[in-house]
Design a protein around this motif. Structure first.
Motif, PDB file in Angstrom:
ATOM      1  N   ARG A 123     -11.082   0.832  17.442  1.00  8.56           N
ATOM      2  CA  ARG A 123     -10.143   1.120  16.363  1.00  8.56           C
ATOM      3  C   ARG A 123      -9.383   2.407  16.645  1.00  8.56           C
ATOM      4  O   ARG A 123      -9.948   3.388  17.089  1.00  8.56           O
ATOM      5  CB  ARG A 123     -10.894   1.250  15.032  1.00  8.56           C
ATOM      6  CG  ARG A 123     -11.562  -0.052  14.584  1.00  8.56           C
ATOM      7  CD  ARG A 123     -12.354   0.164  13.322  1.00  8.56           C
ATOM      8  NE  ARG A 123     -12.976  -1.069  12.857  1.00  8.56           N
ATOM      9  CZ  ARG A 123     -13.828  -1.142  11.847  1.00  8.56           C
ATOM     10  NH1 ARG A 123     -14.172  -0.050  11.200  1.00  8.56           N
ATOM     11  NH2 ARG A 123     -14.342  -2.308  11.489  1.00  8.56           N
ATOM     12  N   GLY A 124      -8.104   2.396  16.348  1.00  4.56           N
ATOM     13  CA  GLY A 124      -7.327   3.618  16.406  1.00  4.56           C
ATOM     14  C   GLY A 124      -6.702   3.931  17.742  1.00  4.56           C
ATOM     15  O   GLY A 124      -5.966   4.910  17.859  1.00  4.56           O
ATOM     16  N   PHE A 125      -6.938   3.130  18.776  1.00  4.23           N
ATOM     17  CA  PHE A 125      -6.301   3.367  20.060  1.00  4.23           C
ATOM     18  C   PHE A 125      -4.941   2.682  20.099  1.00  4.23           C
ATOM     19  O   PHE A 125      -4.765   1.578  19.577  1.00  4.23           O
ATOM     20  CB  PHE A 125      -7.159   2.838  21.214  1.00  4.23           C
ATOM     21  CG  PHE A 125      -8.353   3.684  21.525  1.00  4.23           C
ATOM     22  CD1 PHE A 125      -8.248   5.061  21.623  1.00  4.23           C
ATOM     23  CD2 PHE A 125      -9.598   3.102  21.723  1.00  4.23           C
ATOM     24  CE1 PHE A 125      -9.336   5.844  21.913  1.00  4.23           C
ATOM     25  CE2 PHE A 125     -10.706   3.878  22.014  1.00  4.23           C
ATOM     26  CZ  PHE A 125     -10.576   5.252  22.111  1.00  4.23           C
ATOM     27  N   ASN A 126      -3.982   3.354  20.734  1.00  2.00           N
ATOM     28  CA  ASN A 126      -2.654   2.782  20.936  1.00  2.00           C
ATOM     29  C   ASN A 126      -2.646   2.066  22.283  1.00  2.00           C
ATOM     30  O   ASN A 126      -2.810   2.687  23.336  1.00  2.00           O
ATOM     31  CB  ASN A 126      -1.590   3.887  20.909  1.00  2.00           C
ATOM     32  CG  ASN A 126      -0.177   3.322  20.905  1.00  2.00           C
ATOM     33  OD1 ASN A 126       0.142   2.398  21.636  1.00  2.00           O
ATOM     34  ND2 ASN A 126       0.674   3.895  20.064  1.00  2.00           N
ATOM     35  N   TRP A 127      -2.449   0.767  22.241  1.00  2.00           N
ATOM     36  CA  TRP A 127      -2.553  -0.040  23.453  1.00  2.00           C
ATOM     37  C   TRP A 127      -1.402   0.181  24.419  1.00  2.00           C
ATOM     38  O   TRP A 127      -1.448  -0.250  25.567  1.00  2.00           O
ATOM     39  CB  TRP A 127      -2.661  -1.518  23.087  1.00  2.00           C
ATOM     40  CG  TRP A 127      -3.977  -1.824  22.447  1.00  2.00           C
ATOM     41  CD1 TRP A 127      -4.302  -1.670  21.135  1.00  2.00           C
ATOM     42  CD2 TRP A 127      -5.165  -2.269  23.107  1.00  2.00           C
ATOM     43  NE1 TRP A 127      -5.613  -2.003  20.923  1.00  2.00           N
ATOM     44  CE2 TRP A 127      -6.174  -2.381  22.121  1.00  2.00           C
ATOM     45  CE3 TRP A 127      -5.471  -2.597  24.423  1.00  2.00           C
ATOM     46  CZ2 TRP A 127      -7.457  -2.795  22.409  1.00  2.00           C
ATOM     47  CZ3 TRP A 127      -6.757  -3.028  24.714  1.00  2.00           C
ATOM     48  CH2 TRP A 127      -7.736  -3.114  23.723  1.00  2.00           C
TER      49      TRP A 127
END
Length: 369
Positions: A123-127
């Motif tokens: 959760r919360g990571f920018n791909w």
């Protein structure tokens, strides 16, 4: 400070959905689109009247600094609620809770400086960003200076073995690499307490083993962190944890080291004797003699396709001298090929404590009692 985490008679209640549904809100087609009175809404939110579900019923825990402590229990036991209280996401209704001496209800900021949770989901990571860029983003959110962030991120990437892949987009990361990046993010602020919720869920056996070793060797032994681990993997808890607590319906029903729990709860052990082929006629007499032997609790047998006896599986008292058992087998004219004993596992103890299963049931032979 004596304890990293301490709870004293901790209680958490949730209002039931039926209570919310019958809180006096207007019903029927004539009131469609309308809302209830302000007083009714406030009473509903305040939760001043029951019925309630007690998720935690007087939890008492003391987790020492530098310890790996496991929380075990079936679904609905209260593990997630306990973690949410420690992470300041849920407010408890009774008792006391302290994280490094701070009350999550009154000192939220201080608690969040000392504790970080690691969840299995990414959760919360920018791909669209690389692993390193994602960590730089969170370092900025946490208020680290550019110099401190750079040093900390470089250290963590090396710590988790991600340096060579730091500039790759995280969409190219395996599940195990994403889990290590989550650990990097959790450690950016260098909090002394780390909470893991199902840390190896979704990992292949090799990655799971690597992640467990990282927790023991790097986080605890090198970094001196306190680790609270919630898991359904009982083998993992047995390998990792210094102590564990088993929760059942909001209560702690056992708390000790894994070894103490599994040896104190289970009163027997499993004995398997492999023998040379024996005639079926001699099997019944041997089994009756073994079942009549003091300390032997049950006997099961396994035969080959020709119904020749090949092995015996017995549940015996854990302190029993096995000489008498082997003497009976030898006296019956059977040639003993191998003798193996199995100590009770944490899973066996867990099943006994929670009343969900018989110990050793999955390992008993079809002819056992």
């Amino acid at each position: 400070m004596e304890y990293a985490i301490e709870t004293i008679n901790l209680v958490k209640r949730y209002p039931t959905s039926s209570r919310l549904a019958t809180a006096g809100m207007p019903r029927g087609p004539a009131t469609r689109g309308s809302v209830g009175s302000l007083g009714v809404i406030i009473d509903s939110i305040r939760g001043s009247r029951g019925p309630f579900i007690e998720a935690l019923k007087g939890i008492n825990l003391r987790i020492r600094e530098g310890e790996i402590f496991g929380i075990l229990g079936p679904n609905g036991a209260g593990k997630t609620t306990l973690i949410k209280i420690l992470c300041t996401l849920v407010i408890h209704d009774g008792g006391e809770v302290y994280v490094n001496g701070h009350d999550p209800r009154k000192e939220t900021g201080e608690v969040l400086k000392d504790l970080q949770a690691v969840l299995p989901e990414s959760r919360g990571f920018n791909w669209r960003l690389t692993g390193k860029q994602n960590l730089e983003f969170y370092a900025l959110l946490y208020g680290l200076s550019d110099t401190d962030a750079r040093k900390r991120i470089d250290y963590l990437l090396d710590f988790t073995g991600l340096t060579a892949r730091a500039d790759d987009g995280i969409q190219r990361y395996s599940t195990g690499m994403q889990r290590r990046l989550l650990l990097c993010r959790a450690l950016i602020r260098d909090t002394p307490i780390i909470v893991f919720d199902e840390p190896t869920t979704g990992l292949d056996p090799s990655s799971a083993t690597e992640f467990r070793r990282m927790i023991i060797d790097r986080l605890v032994r090198e970094e001196g962190k306190t680790v609270l681990l919630s898991t359904h993997n009982l083998q993992e808890a047995q390998e990792l944890c210094d102590r564990i607590a088993i929760l059942e319906r909001g209560k702690v029903i056992a708390s000790d080291t894994p070894d103490n729990i599994r040896h104190l709860v289970i009163e027997d052990r499993l004995l398997k004797v492999t023998i040379a082929e024996a005639e079926p006629d001699s099997m019944g007499s041997l089994i009756r003699d073994l079942e009549a032997t003091e300390g032997v609790h049950s006997v099961g047998s396994e035969s080959d396709y020709a119904k020749n006896l090949r092995s015996l599986t017995m549940r015996v008292a854990k302190e029993m001298d096995l000489t008498q058992v082997l003497r009976l087998i030898s006296r019956g004219g059977f040639k003993v090929l191998t003798v193996n004993t199995e100590e009770p596992t944490l899973e066996d103890a867990f099943n006994v404590i929670t009343g969900h299963d018989d110990p050793y049931r999955s390992r008993r032979m079809a002819g056992g009692s």
